[in-house]
Motif scaffolding. Structure first.
Motif, short mmCIF file in Angstrom:
data_model
loop_
_atom_site.label_atom_id
_atom_site.label_comp_id
_atom_site.label_asym_id
_atom_site.label_seq_id
_atom_site.Cartn_x
_atom_site.Cartn_y
_atom_site.Cartn_z
N GLN A 500 3.76 -4.36 -5.46
CA GLN A 500 3.73 -5.66 -4.79
C GLN A 500 4.52 -6.69 -5.58
N TYR A 501 4.45 -6.63 -6.90
CA TYR A 501 5.23 -7.56 -7.73
C TYR A 501 6.72 -7.39 -7.45
N LEU A 502 7.20 -6.15 -7.38
CA LEU A 502 8.61 -5.92 -7.12
C LEU A 502 9.01 -6.43 -5.74
N GLU A 503 8.12 -6.30 -4.77
CA GLU A 503 8.39 -6.85 -3.43
C GLU A 503 8.48 -8.37 -3.48
N LEU A 504 7.55 -9.00 -4.22
CA LEU A 504 7.58 -10.47 -4.35
C LEU A 504 8.88 -10.93 -5.01
N ARG A 505 9.31 -10.21 -6.04
CA ARG A 505 10.55 -10.58 -6.72
C ARG A 505 11.75 -10.42 -5.80
N HIS A 506 11.74 -9.37 -4.97
CA HIS A 506 12.84 -9.16 -4.03
C HIS A 506 12.89 -10.32 -3.02
N GLU A 507 11.72 -10.72 -2.53
CA GLU A 507 11.67 -11.84 -1.59
C GLU A 507 12.12 -13.12 -2.26
#
Length: 610
Positions: A500-507
């Motif tokens: 989820q952290y990696l998804e947040l960073r991508h966003e």
């Protein structure tokens, strides 16, 4: 696949140490090999032998004709007067590299997160860069050159969670030529599992070869030990315990290596869960009460940077939390604020009366005061005995569990390696019997075997644990909860963990890129040109309903937290009543399951609400 390199009966002795003893191995096209082993066991020397820069005593190393080899060492070989562009791109013309998507991907993936703009962009000079920034530049240069065989010595050093994910994806997806391969020394177990088709273990002059990544390596090693009836009981137990966690963990972790499930189940059938979370929470609550450390409406500023912006965080007894975030987001500062070492610019910090806090920093300067003493004296100087996992153990026994054998315990602290100093630093903290433990990058300078031993020790430690780390495997292994700092002053809960952290960073990066693009395009209301958010895939009615669900779920989560707090209070009062404690423990398990379900529903609703 073509055989790129072969080593036949290679032997090497350095001083009195036998590094390699008639070792034979080969590297074929398409191989992705991870190298593990104890610090000082000969891993880096093996890479030098494969490169041809280390003369050998006997045997031979042969390479296919025309093979190009690139190496990333732990020494910095970049010319300090060169610019970043010169170091990475060499003499390539701008149209050549700018039109190559592979090179652009490398530049964005490894250098995109560096603050090169403040230093002059790609024309920034190498000299003023930090060690971590220089290592990224060196790795980028190597990947741009794209040799047939990559030899990488600790490539994930100085990379954050995002950087490790990017490098793993690049090596697996971009290095797909049948005539290319790589060999990587690494202590990052997630990276090892994500990239490796084979694992080599350098041990006692041998190179033991295993098929698959870390999970397959753990199984094969435990199975070999069982078949050979190895008597090193403690080491076998650690391997089975590690395997038990791997098999009980996320399905994605064990689906890649195709090892035999029946063999794994046979090995772990009598192995207990690695950690009894409820029992440890109950014991931690008894030791700590309900109040640990609270940051209430806290603001922390460092210069013009806002690390925390009116954030509230209440640590619970027995909480095991991992903290991830971009470099410079303030993770270490957050730990220091919790420890009371950084004053708050606003808000307040509240600490429970029974809190005994210990803080493992990234520095080892506190060992300077015991530099002239032996390891065992430096430990017993704190305490001679401690209680771990409900049992009293001596300083010597705990030191042995963390890799200090009997003779090594008599070594002077000043003669220890970096990894040994790190272990001693943690040992001294544990002997002080803290009930709140803050660990800042605890994996620095530690090999896999030592990391496994530390995790085993902390499995039986009852208290509140906070860990800042870029080691994704360690975060998942030791922590039940993850939080993120994204550099905006907020503390974010991560029910979905590091993914989820990696998804947040991508966003976040997509929004930043979108903002830059919008700013670059002039708008004109007269011309009817407008800018705004991308059209949602959900209707306004669906979004309104999702926002209502979010409010309902958040209220339910708040009530769950209140019920959990009351349960902890009752568990403290019933600490001597085993029947009542068992009943309350069962209620706590049910409450945790309910909270996990609510968090999953919240994520689904948040996706729709936008």
């Amino acid at each position: 696949m073509a055989n790129l390199l072969s080593a036949e009966r290679v032997s090497l002795t350095l001083g009195t140490r036998h590094i390699l003893d008639e070792v034979s191995l080969g590297i074929g096209g398409g191989d992705r090999i991870g190298v593990v082993g104890r610090n000082g066991g000969g891993k880096s020397t093996l890479l030098k032998v494969l490169l041809g820069s280390q003369p050998i005593d006997s045997g031979r190393v042969t390479r296919v004709g025309g093979l190009t080899v690139g190496v990333l060492t732990q020494e910095d070989a970049l010319p300090p007067g060169a610019t970043v562009a010169q170091a990475v791109l060499g003499d390539r013309a701008e149209h050549e590299w700018a039109g190559d998507p592979r090179i652009r991907d490398i530049m964005n993936g490894l250098l995109g997160g560096l603050d090169l703009a403040a230093l002059g962009g790609p024309d920034a000079v190498i000299g003023p860069l930090s060690g971590g920034e220089r290592r990224r530049v060196g790795l980028a240069r190597l990947l741009v050159d794209d040799p047939d065989l990559l030899l990488l010595d600790e490539p994930t050093n100085h990379l954050d969670v995002e950087g490790v994910q990017w490098l793993a994806d690049f090596l697996v997806q971009r290095r797909t030529r049948p005539d290319s391969a790589f060999v990587a020394i690494t202590h990052d177990r997630w990276f090892l599992d994500a990239t490796s088709t084979n694992t080599w273990e350098v041990v006692d002059g041998r190179v033991e070869q295993y098929e698959g990544g870390y999970a397959a390596y753990v199984l094969a090693k435990a199975e070999r030990a069982r078949i050979a009836a190895v008597t090193q009981e403690r080491r076998d137990n650690l391997l089975r315990k590690e395997l038990a966690w791997l098999r009980r963990g996320a399905p994605a972790r064990t689906s890649k290596p195709k090892f035999r499930i029946e063999a794994a189940n046979e090995l772990i059938k009598s192995e207990p869960e690695p950690r009894d979370d409820v029992a440890l929470t109950r014991f931690a609550t008894t030791r700590l009460g309900k109040d640990v450390v609270d940051l209430i409406d806290a603001t922390v500023l460092i210069g013009e940077r806002t690390i925390l912006d009116r954030q509230t965080w209440r640590l619970a007894p027995g909480e095991r939390t991992g903290i991830v975030g971009v470099n410079g987001a303030g993770k270490s500062t957050l730990l220091r604020a919790i420890a009371g070492l950084v004053p708050l610019d606003a808000g307040k910090r509240k600490e429970g009366r029974t809190v005994q806090l210990a803080y493992l920093t990234q520095e080892v300067r506190e060992l300077e005061q015991v530099a002239g003493r032996t390891v065992i004296d430096a430990i017993t100087d704190v305490r001679s005995y401690t209680v771990l996992d409900g049992k009293e153990i001596s300083a010597s026994q705990l030191a042995k569990r963390l890799g200090f054998s009997g003779p090594r315990q008599q070594t002077r602290v000043s003669d220890l390696s970096g990894g040994e100093r790190r272990r001693l630093q943690l040992l001294r903290l544990l002997m002080a019997e803290p009930n709140v433990l803050l660990l800042d990058e605890p994996t620095n300078d530690l090999d896999i075997e030592t990391l496994t031993s530390i995790e085993d020790v902390l499995d039986g430690w009852a208290g509140t644990l906070l860990v800042v780390s870029h080691d994704r495997y360690l975060l998942e292994r030791m922590c039940d909860r993850q939080l993120a700092l994204l550099g905006d002053g907020r503390i974010r809960e991560l029910p979905g963990g590091v993914e989820q952290y990696l998804e947040l960073r991508h966003e976040q990066q997509a929004r930043t890129a979108g903002t830059r693009s919008s700013a670059a395009v002039p708008t004109s209301s007269a011309a009817g040109v407008t800018t705004g958010a991308a059209e949602s895939a959900y209707s306004p009615a669906q979004q309104r309903e999702a926002r209502k669900d979010l409010a309902r779920i958040e209220r339910a989560l708040s009530r769950t937290e209140e019920r959990e707090s009351r349960l902890h209070d009752r568990m403290v009062q019933a600490a001597q009543d085993h029947a009542e404690s068992a009943r309350l423990s069962e209620q706590l398990r049910e409450l945790h399951a309910e909270r996990e379900q609510l968090e999953a529903e919240w994520l689904e609703a948040a996706e729709v609400a936008g």
